[in-house]
Scaffold this active site. Sequence first.
Site, PDB file in Angstrom:
ATOM      1  N   LYS A  74       0.826  -1.219   0.000  1.00 36.50           N
ATOM      2  CA  LYS A  74       0.000   0.000   0.000  1.00 36.50           C
ATOM      3  C   LYS A  74       0.856   1.264   0.000  1.00 36.50           C
ATOM      4  O   LYS A  74       0.583   2.221   0.718  1.00 36.50           O
ATOM      5  CB  LYS A  74      -0.982   0.000   1.176  1.00 36.50           C
ATOM      6  N   ARG A  75       1.883   1.262  -0.830  1.00 41.62           N
ATOM      7  CA  ARG A  75       2.794   2.401  -0.887  1.00 41.62           C
ATOM      8  C   ARG A  75       2.144   3.591  -1.581  1.00 41.62           C
ATOM      9  O   ARG A  75       1.287   3.434  -2.456  1.00 41.62           O
ATOM     10  CB  ARG A  75       4.067   2.024  -1.645  1.00 41.62           C
TER      11      ARG A  75
END
Length: 271
Positions: free
Chosen positions: A95-96
């Site tokens: 979930k960058r």
Amino acid sequence: MRFTEQLAAAWQRNNSLLCVGLDPDPARLPASLTGTGGAIFSFCRAIVDATADLVCAFKPQIAYFASQRAEDQLEQLISYIHEAYPGVPVILDAKRGDIGSTAEHYAKEAFERYQADAVTVSPYMGFDSMQPYLAHADKGVIVLCRTSNAGGSDVQFLETDGRPVYQVVAERARDVWNTSGQMGLVVGATFPEEIAKVREIVGDMPLLIPGVGAQGGDIEATVRAGRTADGTGMMINSSRAILYASTDSDFADAARRVALATRDQINQFRN
């Protein structure tokens, strides 16, 4: 092979839309592994071996490894999956979301260090924050859209131009962002009406759907809302319900039983 091709092959070969999330919580590992070197890898490897023929993907969550200084075990795990089960894609759940120059290094982390086949990213900082991932043209980039947590509504249901933000994300993914043809969206099983709306917007784009199992998402409603015309199009993720079906020495056998039951329940509603 490109991510979407790997995924399509796994859907067919294993007759499965099930994705098993690998979220190894040290507090819940079997006593037989507690305190042993490489316990996280050993646990996840046993789960992988028990379920690989039942899944379309595996999804290790990076935080469960990083918090335990076990990034080396994550590398080892992904390498093991690729060697032992080369037809099963690995999605790095990270979930960058950061500016382009930083995102370049996150993309290298996901695709060069860990050798993942796909990664989850946040769209909050816009297209330029996703471009470094898309530059890896064979890799999947799976964008948060309508997440399974209750608090997701705080932002995702805000209206812009008369429609909620999550629908705008889906439209941008369809029309602008998917430059590699390898993009997917995260849409939670806890909101089947929104799954159906996203499917309507994006056509056959793959959807990663967390929220069944421990989070309580309804499998029938999820499959009916998210399936494509050929009965595929989804990676329906279950983590805790499978990983911790037993905390005794039979944990891998128990995980297989739950994974098999979940896959078969999903398949009841595919067509």
